[in-house]
Motif scaffolding. Structure first.
Motif, PDB file in Angstrom:
ATOM      1  N   HIS A  95      -9.597   5.575  -3.795  1.00  0.00           N
ATOM      2  CA  HIS A  95      -8.333   6.316  -3.815  1.00  0.00           C
ATOM      3  C   HIS A  95      -7.552   5.981  -5.095  1.00  0.00           C
ATOM      4  O   HIS A  95      -7.034   6.887  -5.761  1.00  0.00           O
ATOM      5  N   ARG A  96      -7.492   4.709  -5.417  1.00  0.00           N
ATOM      6  CA  ARG A  96      -6.739   4.289  -6.618  1.00  0.00           C
ATOM      7  C   ARG A  96      -7.393   4.813  -7.901  1.00  0.00           C
ATOM      8  O   ARG A  96      -6.695   5.191  -8.837  1.00  0.00           O
ATOM      9  N   ALA A  97      -8.714   4.814  -7.921  1.00  0.00           N
ATOM     10  CA  ALA A  97      -9.427   5.332  -9.112  1.00  0.00           C
ATOM     11  C   ALA A  97      -9.152   6.820  -9.277  1.00  0.00           C
ATOM     12  O   ALA A  97      -8.906   7.296 -10.400  1.00  0.00           O
ATOM     13  N   ALA A  98      -9.190   7.551  -8.172  1.00  0.00           N
ATOM     14  CA  ALA A  98      -8.922   8.991  -8.224  1.00  0.00           C
ATOM     15  C   ALA A  98      -7.485   9.261  -8.646  1.00  0.00           C
ATOM     16  O   ALA A  98      -7.212  10.198  -9.398  1.00  0.00           O
ATOM     17  N   GLU A 131     -16.573  -7.780   8.989  1.00  0.00           N
ATOM     18  CA  GLU A 131     -17.092  -7.822   7.612  1.00  0.00           C
ATOM     19  C   GLU A 131     -17.235  -6.418   7.041  1.00  0.00           C
ATOM     20  O   GLU A 131     -16.857  -6.155   5.892  1.00  0.00           O
ATOM     21  N   GLN A 132     -17.770  -5.501   7.844  1.00  0.00           N
ATOM     22  CA  GLN A 132     -17.906  -4.105   7.407  1.00  0.00           C
ATOM     23  C   GLN A 132     -16.534  -3.479   7.178  1.00  0.00           C
ATOM     24  O   GLN A 132     -16.352  -2.695   6.245  1.00  0.00           O
ATOM     25  N   PHE A 133     -15.570  -3.835   8.033  1.00  0.00           N
ATOM     26  CA  PHE A 133     -14.210  -3.315   7.901  1.00  0.00           C
ATOM     27  C   PHE A 133     -13.641  -3.674   6.536  1.00  0.00           C
ATOM     28  O   PHE A 133     -13.093  -2.828   5.832  1.00  0.00           O
ATOM     29  N   ILE A 134     -13.768  -4.943   6.172  1.00  0.00           N
ATOM     30  CA  ILE A 134     -13.202  -5.405   4.897  1.00  0.00           C
ATOM     31  C   ILE A 134     -13.837  -4.648   3.736  1.00  0.00           C
ATOM     32  O   ILE A 134     -13.131  -4.145   2.845  1.00  0.00           O
ATOM     33  N   LYS A 135     -15.153  -4.534   3.748  1.00  0.00           N
ATOM     34  CA  LYS A 135     -15.855  -3.814   2.671  1.00  0.00           C
ATOM     35  C   LYS A 135     -15.433  -2.354   2.631  1.00  0.00           C
ATOM     36  O   LYS A 135     -15.159  -1.794   1.569  1.00  0.00           O
ATOM     37  N   LEU A 136     -15.366  -1.735   3.797  1.00  0.00           N
ATOM     38  CA  LEU A 136     -15.038  -0.311   3.888  1.00  0.00           C
ATOM     39  C   LEU A 136     -13.609  -0.033   3.422  1.00  0.00           C
ATOM     40  O   LEU A 136     -13.381   0.873   2.621  1.00  0.00           O
ATOM     41  N   VAL A 137     -12.666  -0.814   3.914  1.00  0.00           N
ATOM     42  CA  VAL A 137     -11.272  -0.548   3.567  1.00  0.00           C
ATOM     43  C   VAL A 137     -11.029  -0.751   2.073  1.00  0.00           C
ATOM     44  O   VAL A 137     -10.368   0.069   1.429  1.00  0.00           O
ATOM     45  N   PHE A 138     -11.601  -1.814   1.498  1.00  0.00           N
ATOM     46  CA  PHE A 138     -11.388  -2.031   0.068  1.00  0.00           C
ATOM     47  C   PHE A 138     -12.115  -0.990  -0.776  1.00  0.00           C
ATOM     48  O   PHE A 138     -11.577  -0.541  -1.794  1.00  0.00           O
ATOM     49  N   ALA A 139     -13.297  -0.574  -0.351  1.00  0.00           N
ATOM     50  CA  ALA A 139     -14.023   0.468  -1.092  1.00  0.00           C
ATOM     51  C   ALA A 139     -13.236   1.771  -1.093  1.00  0.00           C
ATOM     52  O   ALA A 139     -13.101   2.430  -2.130  1.00  0.00           O
ATOM     53  N   GLN A 140     -12.703   2.147   0.067  1.00  0.00           N
ATOM     54  CA  GLN A 140     -11.960   3.402   0.158  1.00  0.00           C
ATOM     55  C   GLN A 140     -10.635   3.335  -0.602  1.00  0.00           C
ATOM     56  O   GLN A 140     -10.235   4.307  -1.245  1.00  0.00           O
ATOM     57  N   LEU A 178       0.817  -1.214   0.000  1.00  0.00           N
ATOM     58  CA  LEU A 178       0.000   0.000   0.000  1.00  0.00           C
ATOM     59  C   LEU A 178       0.849   1.262   0.000  1.00  0.00           C
ATOM     60  O   LEU A 178       1.930   1.295   0.595  1.00  0.00           O
ATOM     61  N   ASP A 179       0.332   2.307  -0.642  1.00  0.00           N
ATOM     62  CA  ASP A 179       1.014   3.597  -0.553  1.00  0.00           C
ATOM     63  C   ASP A 179       0.634   4.260   0.773  1.00  0.00           C
ATOM     64  O   ASP A 179      -0.163   3.715   1.537  1.00  0.00           O
ATOM     65  N   GLU A 180       1.181   5.418   1.051  1.00  0.00           N
ATOM     66  CA  GLU A 180       0.965   6.063   2.357  1.00  0.00           C
ATOM     67  C   GLU A 180      -0.508   6.394   2.605  1.00  0.00           C
ATOM     68  O   GLU A 180      -1.024   6.207   3.711  1.00  0.00           O
ATOM     69  N   THR A 181      -1.189   6.902   1.602  1.00  0.00           N
ATOM     70  CA  THR A 181      -2.613   7.234   1.760  1.00  0.00           C
ATOM     71  C   THR A 181      -3.423   5.971   2.052  1.00  0.00           C
ATOM     72  O   THR A 181      -4.309   5.963   2.914  1.00  0.00           O
ATOM     73  N   GLU A 182      -3.121   4.893   1.332  1.00  0.00           N
ATOM     74  CA  GLU A 182      -3.830   3.631   1.529  1.00  0.00           C
ATOM     75  C   GLU A 182      -3.578   3.071   2.934  1.00  0.00           C
ATOM     76  O   GLU A 182      -4.477   2.525   3.563  1.00  0.00           O
ATOM     77  N   LYS A 183      -2.361   3.243   3.424  1.00  0.00           N
ATOM     78  CA  LYS A 183      -2.038   2.809   4.793  1.00  0.00           C
ATOM     79  C   LYS A 183      -2.827   3.632   5.814  1.00  0.00           C
ATOM     80  O   LYS A 183      -3.300   3.105   6.817  1.00  0.00           O
TER      81      LYS A 183
END
Length: 137
Positions: A131-134, A118-127, A95-100
């Protein structure tokens, strides 16, 4: 310092004990923050009753350690269980710094019970995906 041979280490692992059954049961209950089960004894030795088996199964306590004080299986079980954790640590290295920072913020949310695993996994991957799309745009 000289390393122990495997045979020497194995001998230590198979002879080292952690107190009595009652000590280990008390420690397990304190660590897991659970009530102890009812234990029947015969000639000073704990009996493996249905209630005790159900308690062991319910709380995932290692029987080799609980009954015999042998930590070998306990350590192997712990290591196997934490394989997933090692994979997560490997993933974090990609991960890059923002992703970390995203990952860390989501961990804090899980630690404070704002989200479950379960919510954590969904939330972290969505965010992270956002970030990567942006970043790619």
């Amino acid at each position: 310092m000289q390393q122990q041979s495997n045979a020497s280490a194995s001998k230590i692992a198979n002879t080292y004990e952690f107190g009595t059954f009652a000590d280990r049961l008390s420690h397990a209950c304190a660590t897991l923050e659970v009530e102890p089960p009812h234990v029947d004894y015969e000639d000073g030795e704990p009996l493996l009753t249905d209630d005790l088996v159900a308690w062991i199964k319910s709380h995932g306590v290692n029987m080799d350690w609980l009954f015999c004080g042998i930590p070998t299986a306990l350590l192997k079980t712990w290591s196997h269980a934490h394989k997933e954790e090692r994979q997560i640590l490997e993933y974090l290295g990609t991960l890059d710094e923002t992703e970390k920072e995203i990952f860390g913020a989501c961990i804090k949310m899980m630690a404070t019970r704002e989200v479950d695993a379960e919510q954590f996994i969904k939330l972290v991957f969505a965010q992270i995906d956002a970030h990567r799309a942006a970043k790619a745009a």
